[in-house]
Write an enzyme that holds these catalytic residues in place. Sequence first.
Site, PDB file in Angstrom:
ATOM      1  N   TYR A 192       0.822  -1.221   0.000  1.00  0.00           N
ATOM      2  CA  TYR A 192       0.000   0.000   0.000  1.00  0.00           C
ATOM      3  C   TYR A 192       0.851   1.265   0.000  1.00  0.00           C
ATOM      4  CZ  TYR A 192      -4.204  -2.658  -0.011  1.00  0.00           C
ATOM      5  OH  TYR A 192      -5.202  -3.513  -0.410  1.00  0.00           O
ATOM      6  N   ARG A 220       1.673   1.615  -3.547  1.00  0.00           N
ATOM      7  CA  ARG A 220       0.473   2.025  -4.311  1.00  0.00           C
ATOM      8  C   ARG A 220       0.231   3.519  -4.103  1.00  0.00           C
ATOM      9  NH1 ARG A 220      -2.880   0.898  -7.891  1.00  0.00           N
ATOM     10  NH2 ARG A 220      -5.060   0.583  -7.503  1.00  0.00           N
ATOM     11  N   GLN A 240     -15.136   3.027  -6.588  1.00  0.00           N
ATOM     12  CA  GLN A 240     -14.484   1.848  -6.001  1.00  0.00           C
ATOM     13  C   GLN A 240     -12.998   2.136  -5.833  1.00  0.00           C
ATOM     14  OE1 GLN A 240     -16.180  -2.060  -7.839  1.00  0.00           O
ATOM     15  NE2 GLN A 240     -16.325  -0.478  -9.408  1.00  0.00           N
ATOM     16  N   VAL A 274      -9.471   3.931  -4.691  1.00  0.00           N
ATOM     17  CA  VAL A 274      -8.970   4.542  -3.449  1.00  0.00           C
ATOM     18  C   VAL A 274      -8.135   5.780  -3.765  1.00  0.00           C
ATOM     19  CG1 VAL A 274      -9.020   2.361  -2.175  1.00  0.00           C
ATOM     20  CG2 VAL A 274      -6.928   3.010  -3.395  1.00  0.00           C
ATOM     21  N   HIS A 285     -14.679   1.828  -1.212  1.00  0.00           N
ATOM     22  CA  HIS A 285     -13.575   0.907  -0.856  1.00  0.00           C
ATOM     23  C   HIS A 285     -12.478   1.620  -0.076  1.00  0.00           C
ATOM     24  CE1 HIS A 285     -14.651  -2.132  -4.257  1.00  0.00           C
ATOM     25  NE2 HIS A 285     -15.495  -2.162  -3.243  1.00  0.00           N
ATOM     26  N   CYS A 319      -0.156   6.538  15.697  1.00  0.00           N
ATOM     27  CA  CYS A 319      -1.471   7.086  15.323  1.00  0.00           C
ATOM     28  C   CYS A 319      -1.547   8.523  15.844  1.00  0.00           C
ATOM     29  CB  CYS A 319      -2.570   6.237  15.973  1.00  0.00           C
ATOM     30  SG  CYS A 319      -4.189   7.048  15.984  1.00  0.00           S
ATOM     31  N   LEU A 352     -14.086   0.478 -21.485  1.00  0.00           N
ATOM     32  CA  LEU A 352     -13.221   0.206 -22.651  1.00  0.00           C
ATOM     33  C   LEU A 352     -13.815  -0.888 -23.523  1.00  0.00           C
ATOM     34  CD1 LEU A 352     -10.547   1.128 -23.856  1.00  0.00           C
ATOM     35  CD2 LEU A 352      -9.395  -0.707 -22.624  1.00  0.00           C
ATOM     36  N   ALA A 369     -12.171   6.040 -21.487  1.00  0.00           N
ATOM     37  CA  ALA A 369     -12.966   6.949 -20.648  1.00  0.00           C
ATOM     38  C   ALA A 369     -12.696   8.414 -20.992  1.00  0.00           C
ATOM     39  CB  ALA A 369     -12.638   6.701 -19.178  1.00  0.00           C
TER      40      ALA A 369
HETATM   41  N1  APR Z   1     -11.250   3.609 -20.254  1.00  0.00           N
HETATM   42  C1  APR Z   1     -12.380   2.973 -19.839  1.00  0.00           C
HETATM   43  N2  APR Z   1     -12.377   1.759 -19.251  1.00  0.00           N
HETATM   44  C2  APR Z   1     -11.173   1.165 -19.079  1.00  0.00           C
HETATM   45  C3  APR Z   1      -9.960   1.760 -19.483  1.00  0.00           C
HETATM   46  C4  APR Z   1     -10.031   3.035 -20.097  1.00  0.00           C
HETATM   47  N3  APR Z   1      -8.934   3.683 -20.519  1.00  0.00           N
HETATM   48  N4  APR Z   1      -8.944   0.908 -19.185  1.00  0.00           N
HETATM   49  C5  APR Z   1      -9.507  -0.174 -18.606  1.00  0.00           C
HETATM   50  N5  APR Z   1     -10.846  -0.025 -18.548  1.00  0.00           N
HETATM   51  C6  APR Z   1     -11.842  -0.956 -18.008  1.00  0.00           C
HETATM   52  C7  APR Z   1     -11.493  -2.414 -18.204  1.00  0.00           C
HETATM   53  O1  APR Z   1     -12.040  -2.847 -19.450  1.00  0.00           O
HETATM   54  C8  APR Z   1     -12.203  -3.062 -17.025  1.00  0.00           C
HETATM   55  O2  APR Z   1     -13.538  -3.405 -17.372  1.00  0.00           O
HETATM   56  O3  APR Z   1     -11.868  -0.757 -16.611  1.00  0.00           O
HETATM   57  C9  APR Z   1     -12.238  -1.967 -15.977  1.00  0.00           C
HETATM   58  C10 APR Z   1     -11.264  -2.223 -14.838  1.00  0.00           C
HETATM   59  O4  APR Z   1     -11.681  -3.392 -14.194  1.00  0.00           O
HETATM   60  P1  APR Z   1     -10.890  -3.878 -12.893  1.00  0.00           P
HETATM   61  O5  APR Z   1      -9.419  -3.851 -13.185  1.00  0.00           O
HETATM   62  O6  APR Z   1     -11.549  -5.152 -12.455  1.00  0.00           O
HETATM   63  O7  APR Z   1     -11.159  -2.730 -11.814  1.00  0.00           O
HETATM   64  P2  APR Z   1     -12.488  -2.509 -10.985  1.00  0.00           P
HETATM   65  O8  APR Z   1     -13.690  -2.911 -11.767  1.00  0.00           O
HETATM   66  O9  APR Z   1     -12.432  -1.119 -10.478  1.00  0.00           O
HETATM   67  O10 APR Z   1     -12.285  -3.523  -9.743  1.00  0.00           O
HETATM   68  C11 APR Z   1     -13.272  -3.480  -8.737  1.00  0.00           C
HETATM   69  O11 APR Z   1     -11.972  -5.005  -7.411  1.00  0.00           O
HETATM   70  O12 APR Z   1      -9.911  -5.647  -6.709  1.00  0.00           O
HETATM   71  C12 APR Z   1     -11.041  -4.994  -6.316  1.00  0.00           C
HETATM   72  O13 APR Z   1     -11.176  -3.323  -4.708  1.00  0.00           O
HETATM   73  C13 APR Z   1     -10.713  -3.569  -6.005  1.00  0.00           C
HETATM   74  O14 APR Z   1     -12.086  -1.621  -6.392  1.00  0.00           O
HETATM   75  C14 APR Z   1     -11.545  -2.784  -7.010  1.00  0.00           C
HETATM   76  C15 APR Z   1     -12.637  -3.756  -7.402  1.00  0.00           C
END
Ligand code: APR
Length: 237
Positions: free
Chosen positions: A56, A59, A91, A93, A109, A136, A202, A219
């Site tokens: 973290y 990150r 979702q 952080v 989240h 803390c 995407l 996006a």
């Molecule tokens: N523009 C639009 N969409 C995009 C782009 C972009 N440039 N790049 C990637 N994506 C899309 C991908 O196609 C995918 O569907 O964003 C999505 C990302 O998906 P994940 O990587 O699964 O992320 P997310 O959906 O936010 O994950 C949800 O899972 O691991 C946990 O807590 C974590 O908040 C997270 C949660």
Amino acid sequence: MKDIRNIVILTGAGVSAESGIDTFRSEGGLWEQHRVEDVATPEAFMRDPDLVLRFYDMRREAIQTKQPNAAHHALARLDAEWPGDLLIVTQNVDDLHERAGARRVLHMHGEHLLAWCTACDVRSLWVGALLQRPACPACGEKALRPDVVWFGEMPYRMEEIYEALRKADLFVSIGTSGAVYPAAGFVRQARQLGVATLELNLGPSQGTLWFEEARHGPATELVPAWVDQVLAAIGEG
Ligand code: APR
């Protein structure tokens, strides 16, 4: 778009991808570099706190060097100009929505800028490395963890989210794979409530068939175009 008053927007890692922040499940995403079990569960933190804190800290450092992109700025503009209710449920952080100027943001989240004291339960803005076991600010105990919701933990402020969905006329999902609940289920709740639904991603997410409309592409292109469209509709009365 004429009869839209109240909007709920869900964002995921895809809205920050073009800012250079790794998504979780795309090619080379975070969960390909790290096993979830090793870094994002309470058990992992009990088993190997240094590994989790190092992940973290890394990150957080990565996020702090990134900037909001055109999608964040378009959503901030919508937030500023939209006369009705609007809630950006993220979702993510990262704080890129806020750094772009958005105000009505809910982090379900958690937030990478906050640390959570497991001794006194106080959450505090945090800079520096948690790996160094800082005290803390509230109670002085060396018991800080990232204020991030791990797998198996309850997301934050779910009642507020469901209340906003109940009042919404439009639910827009941006940049999320639809892989993780409860966020992945919001579109079904919206459909059952008769809320209009739009996916901006995407490519097709796992829940794409639940959306009345889905637009696929980056996006930074889709979100500004959609915000222009929905703000223009205000003028149509
Ligand atoms: N523009 C639009 N969409 C995009 C782009 C972009 N440039 N790049 C990637 N994506 C899309 C991908 O196609 C995918 O569907 O964003 C999505 C990302 O998906 P994940 O990587 O699964 O992320 P997310 O959906 O936010 O994950 C949800 O899972 O691991 C946990 O807590 C974590 O908040 C997270 C949660």
